[in-house]
Scaffold this motif. Structure first.
Motif, PDB file in Angstrom:
ATOM      1  N   ILE A 171       0.844  -1.206   0.000  1.00  0.00           N
ATOM      2  CA  ILE A 171       0.000   0.000   0.000  1.00  0.00           C
ATOM      3  C   ILE A 171       0.875   1.249   0.000  1.00  0.00           C
ATOM      4  CG2 ILE A 171      -1.668   1.326   1.359  1.00  0.00           C
ATOM      5  CD1 ILE A 171      -2.856  -1.342   2.279  1.00  0.00           C
ATOM      6  N   PHE A 172       1.952   1.220   0.786  1.00  0.00           N
ATOM      7  CA  PHE A 172       2.900   2.330   0.804  1.00  0.00           C
ATOM      8  C   PHE A 172       3.498   2.553  -0.588  1.00  0.00           C
ATOM      9  CE2 PHE A 172       7.425   3.525   1.104  1.00  0.00           C
ATOM     10  CZ  PHE A 172       7.303   4.808   1.609  1.00  0.00           C
ATOM     11  N   CYS A 173       3.877   1.470  -1.252  1.00  0.00           N
ATOM     12  CA  CYS A 173       4.431   1.561  -2.604  1.00  0.00           C
ATOM     13  C   CYS A 173       3.404   2.130  -3.587  1.00  0.00           C
ATOM     14  CB  CYS A 173       4.907   0.191  -3.085  1.00  0.00           C
ATOM     15  SG  CYS A 173       6.362  -0.442  -2.208  1.00  0.00           S
ATOM     16  N   SER A 174       2.134   1.789  -3.392  1.00  0.00           N
ATOM     17  CA  SER A 174       1.087   2.307  -4.274  1.00  0.00           C
ATOM     18  C   SER A 174       0.980   3.823  -4.169  1.00  0.00           C
ATOM     19  CB  SER A 174      -0.261   1.659  -3.935  1.00  0.00           C
ATOM     20  OG  SER A 174      -0.227   0.263  -4.158  1.00  0.00           O
ATOM     21  N   PHE A 175       1.038   4.355  -2.948  1.00  0.00           N
ATOM     22  CA  PHE A 175       0.995   5.799  -2.751  1.00  0.00           C
ATOM     23  C   PHE A 175       2.219   6.461  -3.388  1.00  0.00           C
ATOM     24  CE2 PHE A 175      -2.261   4.953   0.421  1.00  0.00           C
ATOM     25  CZ  PHE A 175      -3.068   6.072   0.319  1.00  0.00           C
ATOM     26  N   CYS A 176       3.385   5.823  -3.253  1.00  0.00           N
ATOM     27  CA  CYS A 176       4.611   6.372  -3.843  1.00  0.00           C
ATOM     28  C   CYS A 176       4.521   6.410  -5.359  1.00  0.00           C
ATOM     29  CB  CYS A 176       5.822   5.538  -3.403  1.00  0.00           C
ATOM     30  SG  CYS A 176       6.237   5.690  -1.659  1.00  0.00           S
ATOM     31  N   TYR A 177       4.005   5.334  -5.959  1.00  0.00           N
ATOM     32  CA  TYR A 177       3.848   5.292  -7.415  1.00  0.00           C
ATOM     33  C   TYR A 177       2.837   6.336  -7.890  1.00  0.00           C
ATOM     34  CZ  TYR A 177       6.608   1.145  -8.566  1.00  0.00           C
ATOM     35  OH  TYR A 177       7.640   0.265  -8.795  1.00  0.00           O
ATOM     36  N   ALA A 178       1.748   6.501  -7.137  1.00  0.00           N
ATOM     37  CA  ALA A 178       0.738   7.487  -7.517  1.00  0.00           C
ATOM     38  C   ALA A 178       1.324   8.900  -7.515  1.00  0.00           C
ATOM     39  CB  ALA A 178      -0.450   7.403  -6.555  1.00  0.00           C
ATOM     40  N   ALA A 179       2.080   9.221  -6.473  1.00  0.00           N
ATOM     41  CA  ALA A 179       2.735  10.538  -6.413  1.00  0.00           C
ATOM     42  C   ALA A 179       3.734  10.694  -7.551  1.00  0.00           C
ATOM     43  CB  ALA A 179       3.424  10.715  -5.060  1.00  0.00           C
ATOM     44  N   SER A 180       4.418   9.597  -7.895  1.00  0.00           N
ATOM     45  CA  SER A 180       5.389   9.641  -8.992  1.00  0.00           C
ATOM     46  C   SER A 180       4.708   9.974 -10.312  1.00  0.00           C
ATOM     47  CB  SER A 180       6.113   8.298  -9.098  1.00  0.00           C
ATOM     48  OG  SER A 180       6.973   8.261 -10.217  1.00  0.00           O
ATOM     49  N   ASN A 181       3.512   9.425 -10.540  1.00  0.00           N
ATOM     50  CA  ASN A 181       2.774   9.724 -11.774  1.00  0.00           C
ATOM     51  C   ASN A 181       2.499  11.221 -11.909  1.00  0.00           C
ATOM     52  OD1 ASN A 181       2.751   6.974 -12.121  1.00  0.00           O
ATOM     53  ND2 ASN A 181       0.560   6.814 -12.465  1.00  0.00           N
ATOM     54  N   ILE A 182       2.042  11.827 -10.812  1.00  0.00           N
ATOM     55  CA  ILE A 182       1.708  13.248 -10.829  1.00  0.00           C
ATOM     56  C   ILE A 182       2.965  14.097 -11.026  1.00  0.00           C
ATOM     57  CG2 ILE A 182       0.673  15.142  -9.537  1.00  0.00           C
ATOM     58  CD1 ILE A 182      -1.341  13.048 -10.389  1.00  0.00           C
ATOM     59  N   ILE A 183       4.017  13.780 -10.260  1.00  0.00           N
ATOM     60  CA  ILE A 183       5.257  14.555 -10.323  1.00  0.00           C
ATOM     61  C   ILE A 183       5.901  14.434 -11.706  1.00  0.00           C
ATOM     62  CG2 ILE A 183       7.607  14.743  -9.403  1.00  0.00           C
ATOM     63  CD1 ILE A 183       6.484  13.876  -6.692  1.00  0.00           C
ATOM     64  N   ALA A 184       5.936  13.207 -12.245  1.00  0.00           N
ATOM     65  CA  ALA A 184       6.537  13.000 -13.566  1.00  0.00           C
ATOM     66  C   ALA A 184       5.743  13.736 -14.639  1.00  0.00           C
ATOM     67  CB  ALA A 184       6.598  11.508 -13.880  1.00  0.00           C
ATOM     68  N   LYS A 185       4.419  13.733 -14.535  1.00  0.00           N
ATOM     69  CA  LYS A 185       3.587  14.435 -15.515  1.00  0.00           C
ATOM     70  C   LYS A 185       3.886  15.929 -15.501  1.00  0.00           C
ATOM     71  CE  LYS A 185       0.206  15.057 -18.443  1.00  0.00           C
ATOM     72  NZ  LYS A 185       0.348  14.658 -19.856  1.00  0.00           N
ATOM     73  N   LEU A 186       3.986  16.519 -14.322  1.00  0.00           N
ATOM     74  CA  LEU A 186       4.293  17.940 -14.207  1.00  0.00           C
ATOM     75  C   LEU A 186       5.684  18.245 -14.772  1.00  0.00           C
ATOM     76  CD1 LEU A 186       2.928  18.640 -10.603  1.00  0.00           C
ATOM     77  CD2 LEU A 186       1.892  19.355 -12.766  1.00  0.00           C
ATOM     78  N   CYS A 187       6.627  17.326 -14.526  1.00  0.00           N
ATOM     79  CA  CYS A 187       7.995  17.510 -15.005  1.00  0.00           C
ATOM     80  C   CYS A 187       8.068  17.422 -16.532  1.00  0.00           C
ATOM     81  CB  CYS A 187       8.909  16.464 -14.374  1.00  0.00           C
ATOM     82  SG  CYS A 187      10.631  16.570 -14.885  1.00  0.00           S
ATOM     83  N   LEU A 188       7.389  16.445 -17.117  1.00  0.00           N
ATOM     84  CA  LEU A 188       7.395  16.292 -18.575  1.00  0.00           C
ATOM     85  C   LEU A 188       6.689  17.458 -19.261  1.00  0.00           C
ATOM     86  CD1 LEU A 188       6.617  12.463 -18.781  1.00  0.00           C
ATOM     87  CD2 LEU A 188       8.808  13.571 -19.289  1.00  0.00           C
ATOM     88  N   ASP A 189       5.600  17.933 -18.655  1.00  0.00           N
ATOM     89  CA  ASP A 189       4.907  19.094 -19.210  1.00  0.00           C
ATOM     90  C   ASP A 189       5.769  20.343 -19.135  1.00  0.00           C
ATOM     91  OD1 ASP A 189       2.757  17.526 -19.770  1.00  0.00           O
ATOM     92  OD2 ASP A 189       1.546  18.174 -18.062  1.00  0.00           O
TER      93      ASP A 189
END
Length: 364
Positions: A31-49
């Motif tokens: 569950i902890f890893c799931s939260f980390c991956y979810a945050a990574s999706n948002i952060i990576a999207k902002l970075c790529l944009d």
């Protein structure tokens, strides 16, 4: 006599609590890893944009991950004696190769779609891992047994929920339109512009990720030093990603890091995802197998949908709510089936063809 009796009872209570906590640890870690991956999706999207190269992002992520896990390996595994054979070195190379390929495909697909869409497509990973595990004889599937039927049905239900979230929107239930009008419009425009291209890339990335988990499960059983294995895998990924970035991205400006999201994304991806999360998943894969780890993938979709609502201004629709409910039901069914099979293995001696479950002091 009373002191001895109290001591025995206290010991039994402590053992009972430790047993309960030991059984819960794999779930808590996933569950902890799931939260980390979810945050990574948002952060990576902002970075790529923001304009950062996906290839450079992968290089920096693996580089920071190598440094992080190397420090942890020096602290906790200095006395662990583990030999590197040629076959293990080849496995580490292919783990690094598949990790880099999976990351590049994911970032490319994420750039063409949205975090919620990418997380939803990634729910194919448990199904693909389950199929590959059966083909590699790491999982046994007996259709006459309720546990196998439940795992199969849970996989289908979770996949159906993710598909529903992707294809059916329905009425808007919750919206942050007033606060994120511009961001929401930009996100919708990106979602429909390259949806087909992004879908194909993400589906192929799911297949690569499933193969990665299978190879990781086989490697960690032969090399019982998770921190060191994670460090070597990250180092292999860093070297491969550097070569790929040098070939595909010739701009020197692409490697520049500023004090904004372009610095936060590589640090977070390297330290949390490729460092800590990869190590935690290695531990859980070692104890529970790759299917158990990937069964938590659908949870990422739910978390990303909520974070996308609050951070990116993505509206939450009726289809998303129904799909999220199906995902949770499917996840519960898969985990229930795995737990039933684990209980039966503990009661009955394992046969040679069933494999041997490796225990880890941190999880059991």
């Amino acid at each position: 006599m009373e002191e001895i009796r109290d001591s025995v009872e206290e010991g039994k209570e402590r053992n009972w609590k430790e047993k309960i906590l030991g059984n819960l640890k794999p779930y808590i870690f996933c569950i902890f890893c799931s939260f980390c991956y979810a945050a990574s999706n948002i952060i990576a999207k902002l970075c790529l944009d923001k304009g950062m190269s996906r290839y450079v992002l992968v290089v920096y992520g693996y580089a920071f991950g190598t440094v992080t896990t190397a420090v942890l390996a020096l602290l906790f595994e200095r006395k662990v004696e583990s030999k590197l054979s040629l076959s293990i070195c080849l496995n580490i190379f292919f783990l690094g190769l598949m990790g880099v390929l999976g990351r590049i495909l994911f970032y490319d697909g994420l750039e063409s779609t949205s975090p919620t869409f990418a997380a939803a497509i990634n729910n194919l990973v448990p199904s693909m891992t389950f199929i590959l595990a059966i083909l590699c004889r790491m999982e046994k599937l007996y259709f006459e047994k309720l546990s196998s039927q439940t795992k199969t049905a849970g996989t289908i239900v979770a996949l159906g929920g993710a598909t529903l979230m992707t294809l059916f929107k329905g009425a808007t239930v919750i919206s942050m339109h007033a606060l994120h009008t511009h961001q929401q419009a930009a996100t919708k425009q990106l979602l429909y512009r390259h949806l087909t291209k992004g879908s194909v890339l993400l589906i192929f990335q799911c297949l690569v990720t499933a193969a990665y988990y299978i190879l990781q499960a086989k490697t960690v059983k032969r090399y019982p030093a998770p921190f060191t294995l994670t460090t070597l895998t990250s180092l292999s990924g860093t070297l491969i990603a550097t070569v790929v970035a040098a070939i595909l991205d010739h701009k020197a400006s692409s490697w520049k890091l500023s004090l904004d999201i372009t610095l936060v994304a590589p640090l977070y991806c390297g330290i949390m995802i490729m460092g800590i999360v990869t190590y935690i998943q290695t531990l859980v894969v070692r104890v529970r197998g790759p299917v158990f780890v990937t069964a938590f993938r659908p949870l990422i979709t739910v978390i990303v949908a909520i974070m996308g609502l609050l951070i990116l201004g993505e509206a939450l629709h009726l289809g998303g709510i129904i799909g999220a409910t199906m995902i949770v039901m499917g996840l519960y069914a898969i985990l229930w089936g795995k737990q039933v099979e684990k209980s039966k293995k503990l009661v009955q001696p394992a046969r040679p063809e069933q494999g041997i479950e490796i225990k880890s002091e941190m999880l059991t």
